[in-house]
Scaffold this motif. Structure first.
Motif, short mmCIF file in Angstrom:
data_model
loop_
_atom_site.label_atom_id
_atom_site.label_comp_id
_atom_site.label_asym_id
_atom_site.label_seq_id
_atom_site.Cartn_x
_atom_site.Cartn_y
_atom_site.Cartn_z
N ASP A 127 -9.52 5.32 4.88
CA ASP A 127 -10.92 5.14 4.45
C ASP A 127 -11.61 6.48 4.16
O ASP A 127 -12.80 6.49 3.83
CB ASP A 127 -11.71 4.32 5.46
N LEU B 140 -11.94 10.65 10.12
CA LEU B 140 -11.44 10.19 11.42
C LEU B 140 -10.07 9.56 11.18
O LEU B 140 -9.91 8.78 10.24
CB LEU B 140 -12.38 9.12 12.02
N GLU C 200 -9.44 5.59 15.19
CA GLU C 200 -10.46 4.55 15.00
C GLU C 200 -10.00 3.20 15.57
O GLU C 200 -10.76 2.49 16.21
CB GLU C 200 -10.78 4.38 13.51
CA LIG Z 1 -10.28 6.97 8.85
#
Ligand SMILES: [Ca+2]
Ligand SMILES: [Ca+2]
Ligand SMILES: [Ca+2]
Length: 288
Positions: A146, A150, A155
């Motif tokens: 995404d 992170l 996540e």
């Molecule tokens: Ca990510």
């Protein structure tokens, strides 16, 4: 045969060998000082890799391996890998198959237990630079589908799995959110190596006192291998912000003062600062 005749015969043999087999006399470029890639390799959770001998960082030019390093210890200030790129002077043949030339494109691979890993920032490195020079490139294992900075593994394991069904996919986990409400954003927790689902795990000075030597002592939880620094500022003037500057500090009351930063050697770190009348505020930072 006298000595002069033997030397002449040797020269004739060498010359005939060159005439018969010219390819065996390629004039290779001599080596120059190496170009160095170095930095911190962190795992999917942002933690510096300091484990056994199963993590290998490899420098490649196409499919050709040019250097490798086993990342298993902290080498210096926030460094756990070094790749020395051998450089030749770009005239004639390369002096060795692994030798590189200034300006060439290279990539990095990280292999853990024989399995090549994905790197969040991809495998490209800056092109080979000047002989004797160096460039820092920090590497982070994991994927970032995404593109939010992170790792998707972080996540999923720490926020989605602890959200009680609130989150079901990585696109719902936002860097600027503060999932555990400890006043540090998810992105800040990833950078600090703290737990984003646990409010008690947060980067802060948890002790703040004057010691017997008259040194201001700050104690804080740290992630081994991450680099920390301290800034100080005079009291803010009305309507103006603080002007932060590096201040000298010690990592033990008897050690030499240093200015810039230090890598944590354990999970708890102390900074000792000589107090002055100039500075009223102090701030700890993680240098990444
Ligand atoms: Ca990510
Ligand atoms: Ca938080
Ligand atoms: Ca936390």
């Amino acid at each position: 045969m006298n000595k002069q005749s033997r030397v002449l015969l040797l020269l004739l043999l060498l010359l005939s060998s060159f005439i018969l087999h010219p390819s065996s006399f390629c004039f290779a470029s001599p080596p120059l000082p190496s170009f160095r890639y170095y930095g911190l390799l962190a795992d999917e959770y942002g933690w510096p890799v300091l484990r056994g001998d199963n993590t290998v960082v490899i420098l490649k030019n196409g499919t050709n391996e040019c250097a490798r390093y086993t990342a298993n210890e902290l080498l210096g200030n926030g460094i756990n890998y070094i790749l020395e790129a051998a450089i030749d002077n770009a005239t004639g043949a390369r002096y060795a198959p692994y030798a590189l030339r200034q300006g060439e494109t290279v990539t990095v691979s990280v292999v853990v237990n024989g399995i090549e890993q994905t790197l969040m920032g991809g495998s490209s490195l800056p092109v080979v630079g000047n002989p004797g020079a160096a460039v820092r490139v920090d590497l982070n294992l994991g994927t970032d589908v995404d593109g939010d900075g992170l790792s998707d593994q972080w996540e999923t394991a720490l926020i989605i799995n602890n959200s009680g069904g609130l989150y079901t996919n990585i696109y719902q986990v936002l860097p600027g959110d503060d999932f555990d409400g400890d006043q540090v954003s998810n992105q800040g927790e990833f950078g600090a190596g703290t737990a984003p689902e646990w409010a008690d795990d947060v980067f802060e000075a948890n002790q703040w006192m004057m010691n017997a030597d008259g040194l201001l002592t700050l104690c804080f939880w740290t992630k081994q291998g991450l680099t920390y620094e301290i800034f100080a500022a005079p009291q803010a003037l009305s309507g103006q912000g603080f002007t932060w500057t590096h201040v000298p500090f010690r990592t033990s009351p008897s050690s030499t003062e240093r200015m810039n930063s230090t890598a944590a050697q354990s999970s708890r770190t102390f900074f000792y600062v000589t107090p002055t009348n100039t500075y009223k505020m102090y701030r700890l930072e993680i240098h990444r």
